[in-house]
Design a protein around this motif. Structure first.
Motif, PDB file in Angstrom:
ATOM      1  N   VAL A  82       8.776  97.469  12.280  1.00 13.01           N
ATOM      2  CA  VAL A  82       7.675  96.513  12.393  1.00 13.01           C
ATOM      3  C   VAL A  82       7.052  96.640  13.784  1.00 13.01           C
ATOM      4  N   TRP A 129      -1.331  97.100  15.302  1.00 13.33           N
ATOM      5  CA  TRP A 129      -0.688  96.849  14.012  1.00 13.33           C
ATOM      6  C   TRP A 129       0.344  95.724  14.103  1.00 13.33           C
ATOM      7  N   LEU A 136       2.529  94.050  11.179  1.00 10.79           N
ATOM      8  CA  LEU A 136       2.661  94.922  10.021  1.00 10.79           C
ATOM      9  C   LEU A 136       3.865  95.851  10.210  1.00 10.79           C
ATOM     10  N   LYS A 192       0.497 101.049   7.134  1.00 12.61           N
ATOM     11  CA  LYS A 192       1.026  99.886   7.853  1.00 12.61           C
ATOM     12  C   LYS A 192       0.753  98.651   6.994  1.00 12.61           C
ATOM     13  N   GLN A 193       1.822  97.965   6.579  1.00 18.69           N
ATOM     14  CA  GLN A 193       1.656  96.919   5.579  1.00 18.69           C
ATOM     15  C   GLN A 193       2.565  95.719   5.837  1.00 18.69           C
ATOM     16  N   PRO A 194       2.159  94.524   5.353  1.00 17.40           N
ATOM     17  CA  PRO A 194       3.035  93.350   5.434  1.00 17.40           C
ATOM     18  C   PRO A 194       4.199  93.414   4.472  1.00 17.40           C
ATOM     19  N   SER A 219       7.022  94.231   6.935  1.00 18.63           N
ATOM     20  CA  SER A 219       7.332  93.178   7.908  1.00 18.63           C
ATOM     21  C   SER A 219       7.768  91.886   7.232  1.00 18.63           C
ATOM     22  N   SER A 231      -0.085  87.140  10.455  1.00 14.51           N
ATOM     23  CA  SER A 231      -0.208  88.601  10.357  1.00 14.51           C
ATOM     24  C   SER A 231      -1.298  89.031   9.384  1.00 14.51           C
ATOM     25  N   ASP A 232      -1.829  88.079   8.580  1.00  7.88           N
ATOM     26  CA  ASP A 232      -2.952  88.459   7.714  1.00  7.88           C
ATOM     27  C   ASP A 232      -4.196  88.809   8.526  1.00  7.88           C
ATOM     28  N   LEU A 286      -5.158  92.427   9.137  1.00 10.64           N
ATOM     29  CA  LEU A 286      -5.732  93.173   8.016  1.00 10.64           C
ATOM     30  C   LEU A 286      -7.256  93.188   8.051  1.00 10.64           C
ATOM     31  N   ILE A 302      -5.467  98.540   3.944  1.00 15.31           N
ATOM     32  CA  ILE A 302      -4.314  99.247   3.398  1.00 15.31           C
ATOM     33  C   ILE A 302      -4.744 100.284   2.368  1.00 15.31           C
ATOM     34  N   SER A 321       1.157  92.352  -0.550  1.00 20.04           N
ATOM     35  CA  SER A 321       0.601  91.777   0.680  1.00 20.04           C
ATOM     36  C   SER A 321       0.605  90.253   0.663  1.00 20.04           C
TER      37      SER A 321
END
Length: 898
Positions: free
Chosen positions: A605, A611, A614, A628-630, A633, A660-661, A664, A669, A707
């Motif tokens: 993370v 980032w 993410l 790189k994505q939630p 994380s 963390s949104d 984005l 993504i 997500s």
């Protein structure tokens, strides 16, 4: 308030073990009696204090101030308690607890109930001053400056300084090695305190958080945070140390990262003792040895030195021997270096500038070192020592006025840490070619997006301030605690009775199919446990992760093949481990899951940079994939460990995810999806805004499961930790807006308004993804839906669960098109089971078991030997194993087959 029907049913599961809580109010409350057991089955020889979390059924506990602990003899123990989480009605869902050190050497468990809570005989006391915080533990006072470089200025006992000047240090060189540069230079850095916060102030334990950075040569980098835990009756402070790697991978090659303390050495050289824990014993020597000499000084001198006691006065020696003592070399420096998981070396030298000599070699050192005299000294220990190689313990200057005692989290004697990308661009300069590469190696590569900058690592250490050199048994007990920290934990039946963590149940003990499934889950879990050791999945950045895919041709995990290498939480391996632990209470599974939680929440993370918030998809390096994505994380992967232990660091990691949104807005993504990908990469380099064209400011494209579901896990956790309904309302906004979309969950995702938390457009077409329900959304929905009023969303979710695995002809009749994207049928059998349970539909339950049994992994798997030390399971992938295990656990809980 009468006890709810649900709570009564839950208490009945414990054989009626319910304690009445009298109150002056009109109604009575009840609290389930709770036994907390040692994870390994028996108490340790030494522990420095315990902390853990306890769950409570909804509506049964309104506060933590009247909770009491008692040992096996029934005598009340000092207990410090605090809320960790709340049910929506405001009652306590999870409470955190702390007990003093060495509470009961003989007790197999501790019981928690209602009663008067005695104070510790020697309570921990915090004294806040303008420039420092003093923590008093018995007769020892620890001074913590608010500024400067010393994390601990001194630890004093009855006016005597036992240790001082505890500080962080780092060093880096400008190239990986002299192979790449003829002019290697090394720069050194020292930790600087920027903030100090007292989080708990006793009486059983105090917690102080310190944050700062490493500074030197006009530079500031490597931000750190650490917590110091002081516990009643413990001579040690527990340290949880975290740092963020924010260097330039092309010029910053970390040589050393450590924590150092100084121990005054006011004693004759032959009364200065060194003790270092090896793999199964203690290396015990003196700075000036009196054993093995040609001229015997006598048993009284020799035995005192071996025991760590003051020797008799040298005046009792014959004149000739007394005059010759100074001819014995004094060994001032000692070094234990663990370069890999299989071997360590221990060397010593008289001083800097003189050659070292080898003292011994061994396999896996336990990670503890002591230096001191009969009137005081210090010890330091590092958990997972050999697992986190390369590591090192140093004692320097023990022949002088003060010895430096250093635990190196990354050893300066090892090759410098190289954080550069492992690969070249290979022509992948646009999305089309990157997608081609993905098709070949399963790696989602993009130049510049394979950076480690912003990842973190957490380590656990102990630092003892001791009034004398401990005997061998005591130091051995300290080393055992370092190597295998003792833990008190609530048992599976009691956790299940509290109604937490969704749809699971303790292990099944009857029924042919159920028992076969239990055996297979054990086989798979045991295989990964053993593969960790067989394949040596250890090291500074690697410890805690497992591999993703297996290469049966090479009889090797695909460690070097793109997205098949490190797993990085893909398809919820973390949850598989944790739910397997919850059901069994097995210590080995707990420790695997703990290591994975520490790894995936830190290394996989980003904690700073473009980032931040993410995580990185699976890859050859933990940070090398450009996706790189939630979903990585994901707070769903941290919350079980957090609530079982009350670990504040993991609490921090989940808390920062609530926003963390927002990142984005800069990272789309799905930017490489074929029908959306532009011809070339966007200008501006790494960190430039990458988002779909045509969306208004503040609106992003968001998938529901990978997500939004991961974000919901963070919001849900924050709501229950704080009671702040803003987070519940944000979840409900998303739920209700999904229910209002034309295709609801079948859309797979839609356009999400960051300000309101609602899906505001899109969702017109069916777009099924096999990934939407395999990253924790199933577990979070199972916990969340009983707590919120969202009938429209609940119906939409049940509909998705019922129809995802529906036979193709039935699907086509309902939706008017052929099913697409319905992979992972076995994994999704648990969605069918969920719908069967919710709708009380036996036909759906039978279908769920048919889907499960006809899937990729069938009951009856076996482990076979494929070579010397090589064990294999045919067709195994971590994706399949994790999702098989989670489906088995949920299916057994919702629709028991026999």
């Amino acid at each position: 308030m009468s006890l709810s029907r649900r709570a009564l049913l839950q208490s009945s599961l414990l054989g009626g073990a319910v304690l009445a809580l009298p109150t002056p109010a009109r109604a009575a409350k009840t609290v389930l009696a709770t036994d907390v057991h040692w994870l390994d089955g028996s108490p340790p020889a030494w522990d420095g204090g315990q902390s853990w979390g306890t769950p409570w059924p909804r509506g049964t506990l309104r506060g933590t101030d009247r909770l009491q602990a008692h040992g096996a003899d029934g005598i009340a123990l000092p207990l410090q308690s605090w809320p960790l989480a709340y049910w929506p009605d405001g009652s306590i869902k999870w409470s955190g607890h702390a007990l003093p050190a060495m509470i009961d050497r003989a007790a197999s468990h501790v019981s928690i109930g209602i009663g008067r809570n005695p104070a510790p005989v020697h309570p921990v006391r915090v004294e806040e001053q303008a420039d420092a915080v003093l923590v008093h533990v018995g007769t020892t006072s620890w001074r913590l400056p608010r500024t400067g470089s010393a994390i601990i200025a001194a630890a004093e006992r009855n006016g005597q300084t036992l240790l001082r000047n505890v500080h962080l240090l780092a060093s880096a060189q400008n190239a990986a090695s002299d192979e790449e540069s003829e002019n290697l230079s090394i720069e050194r850095y020292t930790g600087r305190i920027d903030a100090l916060t007292v989080e708990q102030s006793g009486p059983v334990r105090a917690v102080v958080k310190v944050a700062g950075s490493h500074v030197g040569n006009g530079r500031e980098w490597l931000p750190f945070s650490l917590r110091l835990y002081f516990t009643a009756d413990s001579p040690a402070v527990r340290i949880v140390h975290s740092f963020i790697w924010d260097g330039d991978a092309d010029r910053d090659f970390l040589r050393g990262l450590g924590i150092r303390a100084q121990a005054p050495m006011a004693a004759p050289l032959h009364d200065r003792h060194v003790r270092i824990a090896t793999d199964d014993g203690l290396f015990s020597e003196a700075v000036r040895p009196l054993t093995g000499l040609r001229r015997d000084v006598g048993e009284a001198f020799r035995q005192a030195q071996i025991d760590g006691r003051a020797t008799p006065s040298v005046d009792t020696l014959p004149d000739r021997l007394r005059q010759l003592l100074d001819s014995i070399p004094a060994w001032g420096d000692f070094r234990l270096f663990q370069g890999n998981a299989q071997g360590f070396t221990l060397t010593k030298r008289t001083r800097k500038g003189r050659a070292p000599i080898q003292s011994l070699e061994g396999d896996r050192a336990r990670g503890l070192a002591y230096v001191g005299t009969p009137s005081g000294g210090a010890a330091i220990g590092m958990a997972d020592f050999w697992r986190r190689h390369p590591v090192q313990l140093d004692i320097d200057g023990a022949a002088g006025d003060a010895a430096d005692l250093t635990a190196w989290l990354h050893a300066p004697d090892a090759p410098a840490m190289d954080m550069r990308s492992y690969r070249d661009v290979l022509g992948m300069t646009d999305y089309a070619r990157q997608n081609d590469g993905l098709d070949m190696t399963y790696e989602d590569y993009e130049p510049g997006w394979d950076q480690a900058r912003g990842i973190a690592r957490t380590n656990e250490l102990w630092l003892w301030a001791l009034p004398a050199t401990p005997d061998a048994a005591t130091l051995d007990s300290y080393a055992a605690q370092v190597a295998r920290p003792a833990r008190l934990q609530v048992q599976p039946d009691r956790i299940h009775a509290a109604g937490v963590f969704g749809d699971w149940a303790p292990r099944t003990t009857s029924g042919a199919l159920s028992l076969a499934i239990e055996r297979q889950n054990d086989l798979l879990i045991d295989h990964y446990r053993d593969e960790i050791d067989r394949r040596h999945w250890y090291g500074f950045w690697n410890h805690g992760d497992v591999m993703h895919g297996y290469d049966s041709d090479r009889h090797q995990w695909r460690y070097d093949i793109g997205g098949y290498a490190w797993d990085n939480s893909e398809l919820s391996t973390d949850l598989w481990f944790w739910y397997s632990y919850l059901r069994s209470g097995r210590a080995d599974i707990f420790r695997m899951a703990e290591a994975m939680t520490r790894h995936t929440g830190e290394v996989d993370v980003y904690h700073s940079g473009p980032w931040a918030g993410l995580g990185t998809r699976h890859g050859v390096q933990h940070w090398s994939d450009s996706s790189k994505q939630p979903r990585v994380s994901n707070a769903a992967y941290r919350r079980i460990f957090y609530y079982l232990t009350g670990d504040e660091r993991v609490g921090d990691l989940m808390r920062v995810l609530v926003h963390s949104d927002r990142v984005l807005q800069r990272v789309d993504i799905g930017r490489k999806v074929a029908d959306r990908a532009p011809e070339s990469l966007p200008p501006g380099g790494v960190g430039a805004v990458v988002k779909p064209a045509g969306l208004p400011e503040g609106v992003i494209q968001l998938s529901f499961g990978t997500s939004w579901g991961s974000l919901v896990a963070a919001w849900f956790t924050e709501w229950e930790r704080t009671g702040d309904r803003r987070w519940r309302d944000r979840i409900l906004a998303g739920m209700n807006s999904i229910a209002a979309l034309p295709r609801q969950w079948w859309a797979g995702g839609a356009n999400f308004d960051l300000a309101s938390g609602r899906f505001v457009s899109g969702g017109d077409h069916i777009s099924v993804s096999h990934l939407n329900a395999v990253f924790g959304i199933v577990e979070i929905m199972a916990e969340l839906l009983p707590l919120v009023d969202a009938p429209g969303y609940r119906a939409a979710w049940i509909d998705y669960c019922k129809w995802y695995n529906a036979p193709a002809d039935q699907w086509e009749r309902r939706f008017g098109e052929a099913p697409r994207g319905h992979n992972l049928r076995q994994a999704h059998s648990r969605l069918t089971a969920y719908a069967a349970h919710a709708l009380q539909d036996p036909a759906l339950a039978a279908r769920a078991w048919s889907e499960f049994q006809d899937g990729e992994l069938k009951p009856g798997l076996t482990t076979v030997q494929a070579g010397d030390g090589i064990m294999e399971i045919a067709g195994l992938s971590t994706n399949g194993a994790a999702q098989w295990g989670l489906a088995a656990i949920q299916n057994l809980a919702l629709t028991p087959p026999d």
